[in-house]
Design a protein around this motif. Structure first.
Motif, short mmCIF file in Angstrom:
data_model
loop_
_atom_site.label_atom_id
_atom_site.label_comp_id
_atom_site.label_asym_id
_atom_site.label_seq_id
_atom_site.Cartn_x
_atom_site.Cartn_y
_atom_site.Cartn_z
N ARG A 61 0.83 -1.19 0.00
CA ARG A 61 0.00 0.00 0.00
C ARG A 61 0.86 1.24 0.00
NH1 ARG A 61 -4.49 -2.08 4.32
NH2 ARG A 61 -5.65 -3.32 2.83
N ARG A 62 0.27 2.34 -0.42
CA ARG A 62 0.98 3.62 -0.49
C ARG A 62 1.08 4.25 0.90
NH1 ARG A 62 3.11 3.39 -5.31
NH2 ARG A 62 1.63 3.22 -6.98
N PRO A 63 2.17 5.01 1.15
CA PRO A 63 2.28 5.71 2.43
C PRO A 63 1.17 6.75 2.58
CG PRO A 63 4.34 5.84 1.18
CD PRO A 63 3.31 5.22 0.29
N HIS A 64 0.80 6.98 3.82
CA HIS A 64 -0.20 8.01 4.12
C HIS A 64 0.54 9.30 4.42
CE1 HIS A 64 -3.53 9.98 6.21
NE2 HIS A 64 -4.28 9.19 5.49
N PRO A 65 0.16 10.47 4.01
CA PRO A 65 -1.07 10.74 3.29
C PRO A 65 -0.94 10.41 1.81
CG PRO A 65 0.07 12.80 3.69
CD PRO A 65 0.87 11.71 4.37
#
Length: 110
Positions: free
Chosen positions: A71-75
């Motif tokens: 998954r992509r880092p937040h934000p």
């Protein structure tokens, strides 16, 4: 979702946004006030729903963005777009291209 349905959905959403833009820019004051009464609650509900889908998981990664492996880092881009459009007052001075675009208008720690 098949291509025809996806295309129809996309077209309907853009047509609605175009319609709202026309009302905001061309309607008289009472019509714009009526528009605000009906549409602001819908828009905030839509933003909340979209942002809820993109909340970070326990590892600080976006629950919706990315592939099955990582998954992509937040934000993620949804959160940075929300910040840019809902919080930042003067978006004309916000960079819209470049490697560090997303992070350039986030609040700094301080």
């Amino acid at each position: 979702m098949n291509e025809v349905l996806a295309s129809t959905l996309r077209k309907a959403v853009y047509e609605r946004l175009d319609y709202l833009d026309r009302l905001v820019n061309e309607a008289d004051v009472p019509s714009r006030a009526s528009l605000a009464d009906s549409e602001i609650a819908r828009m905030t509900a839509a933003w909340r729903s979209l942002l809820a889908d993109h909340e970070p998981d326990e590892r600080g990664r976006c629950r919706a963005c990315g592939g099955w492996r990582r998954r992509r880092p937040h934000p993620c881009s949804v959160w940075t777009t929300a910040h840019k459009n809902l919080i930042v007052v003067d978006t004309r001075s916000t960079p819209t291209t470049g490697r560090h675009t997303a992070a350039s208008y986030l609040p700094t720690a301080g």
